[in-house]
Design a protein around this motif. Structure first.
Motif, PDB file in Angstrom:
ATOM      1  N   CYS A 102       0.818  -1.205   0.000  1.00 31.72           N
ATOM      2  CA  CYS A 102       0.000   0.000   0.000  1.00 31.72           C
ATOM      3  C   CYS A 102       0.857   1.263   0.000  1.00 31.72           C
ATOM      4  CB  CYS A 102      -0.909   0.018   1.229  1.00 31.72           C
ATOM      5  SG  CYS A 102      -2.046  -1.391   1.331  1.00 31.72           S
ATOM      6  N   TYR A 103       0.374   2.251  -0.727  1.00 31.48           N
ATOM      7  CA  TYR A 103       1.090   3.523  -0.846  1.00 31.48           C
ATOM      8  C   TYR A 103       0.117   4.688  -0.807  1.00 31.48           C
ATOM      9  CZ  TYR A 103       5.070   0.768  -2.518  1.00 31.48           C
ATOM     10  OH  TYR A 103       6.095  -0.141  -2.629  1.00 31.48           O
ATOM     11  N   ALA A 112      -4.642  21.147 -11.803  1.00 32.78           N
ATOM     12  CA  ALA A 112      -5.735  20.230 -11.487  1.00 32.78           C
ATOM     13  C   ALA A 112      -5.406  19.321 -10.312  1.00 32.78           C
ATOM     14  CB  ALA A 112      -6.096  19.389 -12.702  1.00 32.78           C
ATOM     15  N   CYS A 113      -4.164  19.343  -9.828  1.00 35.14           N
ATOM     16  CA  CYS A 113      -3.760  18.507  -8.690  1.00 35.14           C
ATOM     17  C   CYS A 113      -4.256  19.102  -7.384  1.00 35.14           C
ATOM     18  CB  CYS A 113      -2.239  18.385  -8.617  1.00 35.14           C
ATOM     19  SG  CYS A 113      -1.474  17.447  -9.936  1.00 35.14           S
ATOM     20  N   SER A 114      -4.839  18.279  -6.527  1.00 34.93           N
ATOM     21  CA  SER A 114      -5.296  18.758  -5.228  1.00 34.93           C
ATOM     22  C   SER A 114      -4.165  18.826  -4.207  1.00 34.93           C
ATOM     23  CB  SER A 114      -6.401  17.847  -4.683  1.00 34.93           C
ATOM     24  OG  SER A 114      -5.869  16.581  -4.290  1.00 34.93           O
ATOM     25  N   GLY A 115      -3.131  18.010  -4.416  1.00 35.62           N
ATOM     26  CA  GLY A 115      -2.058  17.917  -3.432  1.00 35.62           C
ATOM     27  C   GLY A 115      -2.394  17.017  -2.264  1.00 35.62           C
ATOM     28  N   ASN A 116      -3.609  16.465  -2.247  1.00 36.76           N
ATOM     29  CA  ASN A 116      -4.020  15.582  -1.153  1.00 36.76           C
ATOM     30  C   ASN A 116      -3.624  14.137  -1.447  1.00 36.76           C
ATOM     31  OD1 ASN A 116      -5.359  17.721   0.194  1.00 36.76           O
ATOM     32  ND2 ASN A 116      -7.164  17.433  -1.104  1.00 36.76           N
ATOM     33  N   PRO A 117      -3.129  13.397  -0.448  1.00 37.16           N
ATOM     34  CA  PRO A 117      -2.711  12.010  -0.673  1.00 37.16           C
ATOM     35  C   PRO A 117      -3.882  11.091  -1.019  1.00 37.16           C
ATOM     36  CG  PRO A 117      -1.784  12.867   1.370  1.00 37.16           C
ATOM     37  CD  PRO A 117      -2.847  13.835   0.928  1.00 37.16           C
ATOM     38  N   VAL A 118      -3.625  10.190  -1.949  1.00 36.13           N
ATOM     39  CA  VAL A 118      -4.576   9.156  -2.348  1.00 36.13           C
ATOM     40  C   VAL A 118      -3.933   7.813  -2.044  1.00 36.13           C
ATOM     41  CG1 VAL A 118      -5.659   8.051  -4.351  1.00 36.13           C
ATOM     42  CG2 VAL A 118      -5.674  10.542  -4.134  1.00 36.13           C
ATOM     43  N   ARG A 119      -4.688   6.889  -1.480  1.00 34.86           N
ATOM     44  CA  ARG A 119      -4.147   5.589  -1.098  1.00 34.86           C
ATOM     45  C   ARG A 119      -4.439   4.553  -2.157  1.00 34.86           C
ATOM     46  NH1 ARG A 119      -6.544   6.575   4.942  1.00 34.86           N
ATOM     47  NH2 ARG A 119      -4.768   7.758   5.752  1.00 34.86           N
ATOM     48  N   GLY A 143      -7.767   9.941 -11.100  1.00 33.85           N
ATOM     49  CA  GLY A 143      -8.671  11.083 -10.966  1.00 33.85           C
ATOM     50  C   GLY A 143      -8.850  11.549  -9.540  1.00 33.85           C
ATOM     51  N   GLN A 144      -8.648  10.659  -8.566  1.00 26.82           N
ATOM     52  CA  GLN A 144      -8.792  11.032  -7.162  1.00 26.82           C
ATOM     53  C   GLN A 144      -7.705  12.001  -6.688  1.00 26.82           C
ATOM     54  OE1 GLN A 144     -11.113  10.271  -4.530  1.00 26.82           O
ATOM     55  NE2 GLN A 144     -12.349   9.820  -6.340  1.00 26.82           N
ATOM     56  N   MET A 145      -6.635  12.128  -7.444  1.00 28.17           N
ATOM     57  CA  MET A 145      -5.584  13.081  -7.079  1.00 28.17           C
ATOM     58  C   MET A 145      -5.954  14.511  -7.458  1.00 28.17           C
ATOM     59  SD  MET A 145      -1.945  11.173  -7.869  1.00 28.17           S
ATOM     60  CE  MET A 145      -2.210  11.052  -9.653  1.00 28.17           C
ATOM     61  N   GLN A 163       4.535  12.344  -5.879  1.00 28.80           N
ATOM     62  CA  GLN A 163       5.295  11.912  -4.712  1.00 28.80           C
ATOM     63  C   GLN A 163       4.561  10.727  -4.098  1.00 28.80           C
ATOM     64  OE1 GLN A 163       5.311  15.921  -2.838  1.00 28.80           O
ATOM     65  NE2 GLN A 163       7.517  15.616  -2.721  1.00 28.80           N
ATOM     66  N   TYR A 164       5.331   9.808  -3.544  1.00 32.02           N
ATOM     67  CA  TYR A 164       4.709   8.628  -2.939  1.00 32.02           C
ATOM     68  C   TYR A 164       5.310   8.334  -1.580  1.00 32.02           C
ATOM     69  CZ  TYR A 164       8.798   5.718  -4.050  1.00 32.02           C
ATOM     70  OH  TYR A 164      10.057   5.176  -4.105  1.00 32.02           O
ATOM     71  N   ASN A 165       4.534   7.628  -0.754  1.00 32.00           N
ATOM     72  CA  ASN A 165       4.905   7.322   0.626  1.00 32.00           C
ATOM     73  C   ASN A 165       4.388   5.929   0.961  1.00 32.00           C
ATOM     74  OD1 ASN A 165       5.972   7.827   3.146  1.00 32.00           O
ATOM     75  ND2 ASN A 165       4.247   9.038   3.858  1.00 32.00           N
ATOM     76  N   ARG A 166       5.264   5.016   1.330  1.00 29.84           N
ATOM     77  CA  ARG A 166       4.842   3.655   1.705  1.00 29.84           C
ATOM     78  C   ARG A 166       4.062   3.712   3.008  1.00 29.84           C
ATOM     79  NH1 ARG A 166       6.996  -1.686   0.942  1.00 29.84           N
ATOM     80  NH2 ARG A 166       5.379  -3.076   1.713  1.00 29.84           N
ATOM     81  N   VAL A 167       2.913   3.032   3.062  1.00 30.36           N
ATOM     82  CA  VAL A 167       2.078   2.990   4.260  1.00 30.36           C
ATOM     83  C   VAL A 167       1.730   1.547   4.593  1.00 30.36           C
ATOM     84  CG1 VAL A 167       1.065   5.289   3.941  1.00 30.36           C
ATOM     85  CG2 VAL A 167      -0.060   3.291   2.921  1.00 30.36           C
ATOM     86  N   ALA A 168       1.327   1.305   5.848  1.00 29.51           N
ATOM     87  CA  ALA A 168       0.868  -0.022   6.251  1.00 29.51           C
ATOM     88  C   ALA A 168      -0.574  -0.209   5.801  1.00 29.51           C
ATOM     89  CB  ALA A 168       0.961  -0.198   7.760  1.00 29.51           C
TER      90      ALA A 168
END
Length: 271
Positions: A102-103, A112-119, A143-145, A163-168
């Protein structure tokens, strides 16, 4: 349709239970916990983001690939995945080891980018995406981005720096074992789905009803593991899973006597 076929047309637009029950009951909860990040396979203590590229494939509001190189099939469009998936480049997919990881991803380089993270979850392979981090996302996830109401504008960009971030992973449900349709009385193959934590499995073992010993299963492809005994297997089967954080759980008698190829069996365990 497999990822390969869909990608060819669309890329440019682009694991102790006491028993188990039959069938998958969809859950609407997919809430990965942010641990830290880093690189593709490890987490850092500062929560920093790493750079990658994102594209998208499949229908613009769809789930990318129903099938794909991980073997999740149509479940990618159902809760808890809910089409929030991506095919990963070589280091993300990692010969199937990355299946289920998961990321969080976000974009900021377009109006058009919100800057909010999408999982998103890695559910497929992107063989043409190179050796760097590249998320080939479903149209829905891409599209959720976007800023609300601007999903189509963002999809029209096609390719964008992210940008991406590894999540549990935290699916809010138990691990499911889907028995591969090619399984028989001598050969057992299972696809393991909805593992919490790092989402990746280092080792899978099976124990028959008549045995006290655990037998190692081999990685077959994607999220599918196999055990070829070459003599009659005796159900029910227990499955033991070890993830890359060295955590081990057991699903006791999760595949019952009378199991059938193509069926899914729900445990009551997760990491």
């Amino acid at each position: 349709m497999s990822y390969t076929l869909k990608h060819a047309f669309s890329h440019s637009l682009t694991l102790l239970a006491s028993f188990s029950i039959l069938l998958v009951v969809p859950s609407s909860c997919f809430n990965p916990k942010k641990i830290v990040n880093a690189s593709i396979h490890s987490y850092s203590s500062d929560g920093s983001w790493s750079s990658a590229v994102a594209t998208w494939y499949g229908p613009s509001h769809g789930d990318g690939s129903e099938g794909g190189a991980c073997g999740y099939g149509r479940t990618v469009g159902e809760p808890p995945f809910s089409s929030m998936i991506a095919a990963g480049s070589r280091p993300l997919f990692d010969s199937g080891k990355g299946c289920g990881s998961c990321y969080e991803v976000k974009c900021t380089g377009n109006k058009a980018c919100s800057g909010n993270p999408v999982r998103v979850v890695i559910t497929d392979n992107c063989p043409d995406c190179g050796s760097d981090a590249h998320f080939d996302m479903s149209g829905a996830a891409f599209g959720q981005m976007a800023v609300s109401g601007q999903a189509d504008q963002l999809r029209n960009v096609g390719r964008i720096a992210i940008q991406y971030n590894r999540v549990a992973c935290n699916y809010g449900r138990s691990i499911v074992f889907h028995v591969d349709s090619g399984s028989n009385q001598d050969y057992l193959a299972v696809m393991v789905e909805y593992e919490d934590g790092d989402g990746e499995l280092e080792r899978v073992e099976v124990k028959e009803a008549s045995s006290e010993s655990w037998e190692a299963m081999e990685k077959s492809w994607g999220a599918v593991w196999k055990y070829n005994k070459r003599s009659q297997l005796k159900a029910p089967f227990s499955i033991r899973l070890t993830n890359f954080e060295s955590k081990t759980i057991e699903a006791s008698n999760v595949i019952p006597a009378g199991w059938t190829p193509g069926s899914s069996y729900v445990s009551n365990v997760n990491f």
